[in-house]
Design a protein around this motif. Structure first.
Motif, mmCIF file in Angstrom:
data_model
loop_
_atom_site.group_PDB
_atom_site.id
_atom_site.type_symbol
_atom_site.label_atom_id
_atom_site.label_comp_id
_atom_site.label_asym_id
_atom_site.label_seq_id
_atom_site.Cartn_x
_atom_site.Cartn_y
_atom_site.Cartn_z
ATOM 1 N N UNK A 2 0.815 -1.216 0.000
ATOM 2 C CA UNK A 2 0.000 0.000 0.000
ATOM 3 C C UNK A 2 0.846 1.262 0.000
ATOM 4 N N UNK A 3 1.989 1.226 0.693
ATOM 5 C CA UNK A 3 2.837 2.426 0.803
ATOM 6 C C UNK A 3 3.709 2.623 -0.429
ATOM 7 N N UNK A 4 4.352 1.546 -0.910
ATOM 8 C CA UNK A 4 5.288 1.663 -2.032
ATOM 9 C C UNK A 4 4.636 1.364 -3.376
ATOM 10 N N UNK A 5 3.506 0.645 -3.397
ATOM 11 C CA UNK A 5 2.823 0.332 -4.644
ATOM 12 C C UNK A 5 3.504 -0.780 -5.416
ATOM 13 N N UNK A 6 2.893 -1.169 -6.517
ATOM 14 C CA UNK A 6 3.425 -2.275 -7.312
ATOM 15 C C UNK A 6 4.747 -1.920 -7.978
ATOM 16 N N UNK A 7 4.935 -0.639 -8.345
ATOM 17 C CA UNK A 7 6.216 -0.225 -8.936
ATOM 18 C C UNK A 7 7.354 -0.382 -7.938
ATOM 19 N N UNK A 8 7.124 0.066 -6.709
ATOM 20 C CA UNK A 8 8.148 -0.064 -5.678
ATOM 21 C C UNK A 8 8.458 -1.521 -5.377
ATOM 22 N N UNK A 9 7.404 -2.340 -5.360
ATOM 23 C CA UNK A 9 7.608 -3.775 -5.134
ATOM 24 C C UNK A 9 8.402 -4.389 -6.276
ATOM 25 N N UNK A 10 8.134 -3.920 -7.497
ATOM 26 C CA UNK A 10 8.852 -4.439 -8.654
ATOM 27 C C UNK A 10 10.332 -4.087 -8.620
ATOM 28 N N UNK A 11 10.649 -2.856 -8.255
ATOM 29 C CA UNK A 11 12.053 -2.432 -8.157
ATOM 30 C C UNK A 11 12.762 -3.235 -7.071
ATOM 31 N N UNK A 12 12.080 -3.430 -5.949
ATOM 32 C CA UNK A 12 12.655 -4.221 -4.855
ATOM 33 C C UNK A 12 12.957 -5.641 -5.314
ATOM 34 N N UNK A 13 11.995 -6.258 -6.007
ATOM 35 C CA UNK A 13 12.173 -7.631 -6.488
ATOM 36 C C UNK A 13 13.296 -7.715 -7.516
ATOM 37 N N UNK A 14 13.355 -6.738 -8.419
ATOM 38 C CA UNK A 14 14.347 -6.756 -9.498
ATOM 39 C C UNK A 14 15.765 -6.588 -8.955
ATOM 40 N N UNK A 15 15.970 -5.598 -8.100
ATOM 41 C CA UNK A 15 17.309 -5.369 -7.553
ATOM 42 C C UNK A 15 17.737 -6.508 -6.630
ATOM 43 N N UNK A 16 16.761 -7.092 -5.912
ATOM 44 C CA UNK A 16 17.087 -8.231 -5.049
ATOM 45 C C UNK A 16 17.525 -9.437 -5.884
ATOM 46 N N UNK A 17 16.933 -9.584 -7.071
ATOM 47 C CA UNK A 17 17.331 -10.699 -7.937
ATOM 48 C C UNK A 17 18.765 -10.519 -8.428
ATOM 49 N N UNK A 18 19.143 -9.267 -8.687
ATOM 50 C CA UNK A 18 20.530 -8.997 -9.098
ATOM 51 C C UNK A 18 21.483 -9.313 -7.938
ATOM 52 N N UNK A 19 21.115 -8.868 -6.733
ATOM 53 C CA UNK A 19 21.953 -9.130 -5.568
ATOM 54 C C UNK A 19 22.092 -10.621 -5.301
ATOM 55 N N UNK A 20 21.061 -11.392 -5.603
ATOM 56 C CA UNK A 20 21.107 -12.838 -5.361
ATOM 57 C C UNK A 20 22.255 -13.500 -6.104
ATOM 58 N N UNK A 21 22.539 -13.020 -7.307
ATOM 59 C CA UNK A 21 23.650 -13.593 -8.061
ATOM 60 C C UNK A 21 24.983 -13.297 -7.368
ATOM 61 N N UNK A 22 25.101 -12.112 -6.787
ATOM 62 C CA UNK A 22 26.350 -11.753 -6.113
ATOM 63 C C UNK A 22 26.519 -12.516 -4.805
ATOM 64 N N UNK A 23 25.444 -12.659 -4.026
ATOM 65 C CA UNK A 23 25.565 -13.428 -2.787
ATOM 66 C C UNK A 23 25.857 -14.896 -3.081
ATOM 67 N N UNK A 24 25.352 -15.360 -4.221
ATOM 68 C CA UNK A 24 25.620 -16.737 -4.634
ATOM 69 C C UNK A 24 27.108 -16.932 -4.911
ATOM 70 N N UNK A 25 27.709 -16.006 -5.660
ATOM 71 C CA UNK A 25 29.141 -16.106 -5.945
ATOM 72 C C UNK A 25 29.973 -15.894 -4.684
ATOM 73 N N UNK A 26 29.488 -15.041 -3.794
ATOM 74 C CA UNK A 26 30.218 -14.793 -2.551
ATOM 75 C C UNK A 26 30.239 -16.038 -1.671
#
Length: 491
Positions: free
Chosen positions: A33-57
């Motif tokens: 409700x506060x961030x909306x679907x766009x904010x949720x989408x950005x959160x999901x997208x950037x978290x997916x990028x970070x997942x690759x880095x934590x995987x390699x780490x």
């Protein structure tokens, strides 16, 4: 030597998973409700990028480290030496990934604030030593600290995040509390390690072994993260990513309760039993674990499908209607994944057949990648779900076919047909209640959940489901003990 109680560890784990399950019921509706679907989408997208880095780490060290420590946990000197060898290797790989991440922050200006906010998440990989405590079956150590910081994160989110402008802060709070949870576990180490001569440490063999675990980790990340990454890259609509990310998050929460809790606490014990070559006991434990997982899994799958039309508007609010269809499509993933996860955690990893399971996960990743590239441009988020279902089904078939009889198709059929019938009937009942004239969606949802749970349990009881009756007997026994303790205190 007294062995840690699997039942006690499972209770600890379930309590923590319940906390993980409950907190999103507070945070997700608020963030939606506060961030909306766009904010949720950005959160999901950037978290997916970070997942690759934590995987390699991590480089496969959590799974490999847990197995090695579990196999040598009777020797404090050996486990201490292993701990420092594996942990120092993780620190080295994390620092390399951190350097690359900082370069990415400089060049990717559009997402720079969000990428910077995720840095503590990458650092948490460096300090995450939960694998060490899992190997010793000290689940309470992990649960206690992580629970505290999970609650702290919820409080900070509700207190500080007030509008769409606070998206970066929201990402940072989640990342930072994860980091605090990881680093806090180090306070338990002094009483579990002995003095180690760092000059005797060797890293080469660990690096080679972690690569065996790392290959399927890459493939697994393709299966779990690439769909979100491709949605954000191909569709370029943050709302679509937001719908998919939130539906996927709910299914993963259910998976954590149904799958991860039981198999995570058992993996260290099974590794120990493989070391002692207790084949019959291992086979018995695997089949019982799968039986229990299906007991919860069928109820969860049919329950979510039944309440989805009422649950989505109550939980996410107006504008999130596409999540309902996504939940219908995603529900079967819980049952499919529970089989492959059971065999991966309780057979392939502990028995030293990680390389074999890696090949199956690579097949999973290849199928998932190809289908995502074909289906996402045409069907968007729905295409991503279909790709996941197809890929996971193939992998599960390969796992069962080649597990040397530790879990057979007959075992799966034996512990599923009653739950399938009871779950399907329960789903129809819950849907009927959803269409009833009960005023207020929240009250209607409560009636659906309570009625569905009671009906599912009663139906299985009448069909003589052995696992359900065993769980009920344990619950009654625990209740009697609590009553006796309370009466004793009063007297």
């Amino acid at each position: 030597m007294n062995q840690p109680s699997i039942r006690k560890n499972y209770i600890f784990r379930v309590l923590y998973e319940l906390l993980i399950l409950i907190t999103p019921f507070i945070t997700i509706p608020y963030v939606a409700r506060v961030l909306g679907s766009d904010g949720a989408g950005i959160t999901s997208y950037t978290a997916s990028v970070m997942s690759f880095f934590t995987m390699f780490a991590a480089l496969g060290t959590p799974q490999y480290g847990m197995r090695e420590i579990a196999r040598h946990r009777d020797s404090p000197q050996e486990t201490s030496k292993l701990f420092w060898e594996i942990e120092l290797l993780t620190i080295f790989t994390t620092l390399i990934c951190l350097a690359v991440w900082l370069i990415l922050c400089l060049v990717w200006k559009e997402y720079r604030p969000y990428l910077l906010a995720l840095i503590p998440m990458l650092l948490s990989t460096m300090f995450d030593i939960s694998w060490f405590f899992t190997a010793h079956e000290k689940v309470g150590y992990i649960v206690a600290r992580n629970a505290v910081f999970k609650i702290l994160g919820v409080i900070l989110l509700l207190t500080l995040v007030k509008s769409e402008k606070d998206l970066t802060l929201s990402i940072f709070l989640s990342s930072f509390t994860t980091f605090l949870g990881s680093i806090s576990m180090w306070s338990f180490l002094p009483k579990m390690l002995v003095r180690t001569d760092f000059r005797t440490l060797t890293f080469r063999r660990h690096f080679q072994e972690t690569l065996i675990y790392f290959i399927p980790t890459i493939a697994y990340s393709v299966c779990t993260v690439l769909d979100k990454f491709l949605l954000g890259t191909i569709i370029r609509d943050h709302s679509v990513s937001g719908y998919y990310g939130h539906a996927d998050k709910l299914i993963k929460l259910i998976n954590s309760l149904v799958i991860t809790s039981m198999f995570t606490v058992m993996e260290a014990r099974i590794s120990y039993l493989f070391k002692q070559d207790k084949t019959d006991e291992i086979r018995r434990r695997i089949r019982r674990a799968m039986d229990f997982s299906f007991l919860l899994g069928f109820g969860a799958v049919f329950g979510v499908a039944g309440i989805a039309p009422v649950f989505v508007p109550v939980f996410w609010g107006p504008g999130w209607e596409p999540v309902e269809t996504l939940l219908y499509l995603m529900c079967p993933i819980t049952l499919i994944v529970s089989i492959s996860y059971c065999l991966g955690a309780l057979y392939y990893n502990p028995s030293g057949n990680r390389a074999q399971s890696a090949r199956y996960v690579i097949v999973d990743a290849a199928v998932d990648l190809v289908l995502n590239l074909l289906l996402i441009p045409r069907w968007g988020a729905y295409g991503a779900v279909v790709a996941t279902l197809a890929a996971e089904s193939i992998t599960t078939w390969l796992y069962v076919r080649n597990c040397r009889g530790y879990l057979t198709a007959g075992d799966l059929l034996g512990c599923s047909w009653r739950r399938l019938l009871a779950g399907a009937a329960m789903c129809l009942l819950v849907m009927a209640i959803g269409r009833s004239p009960i005023s207020g969606n929240i009250l209607k949802l409560a009636v659906q959940v309570l009625s569905g749970t009671v009906f599912y349990a009663a139906a299985l009881y009448l069909m003589n489901d052995a696992m359900l009756k065993e769980m009920l007997a344990l619950a009654v026994s625990a209740a009697k003990k609590v009553c006796r303790l309370l009466i004793g205190k009063k007297n």
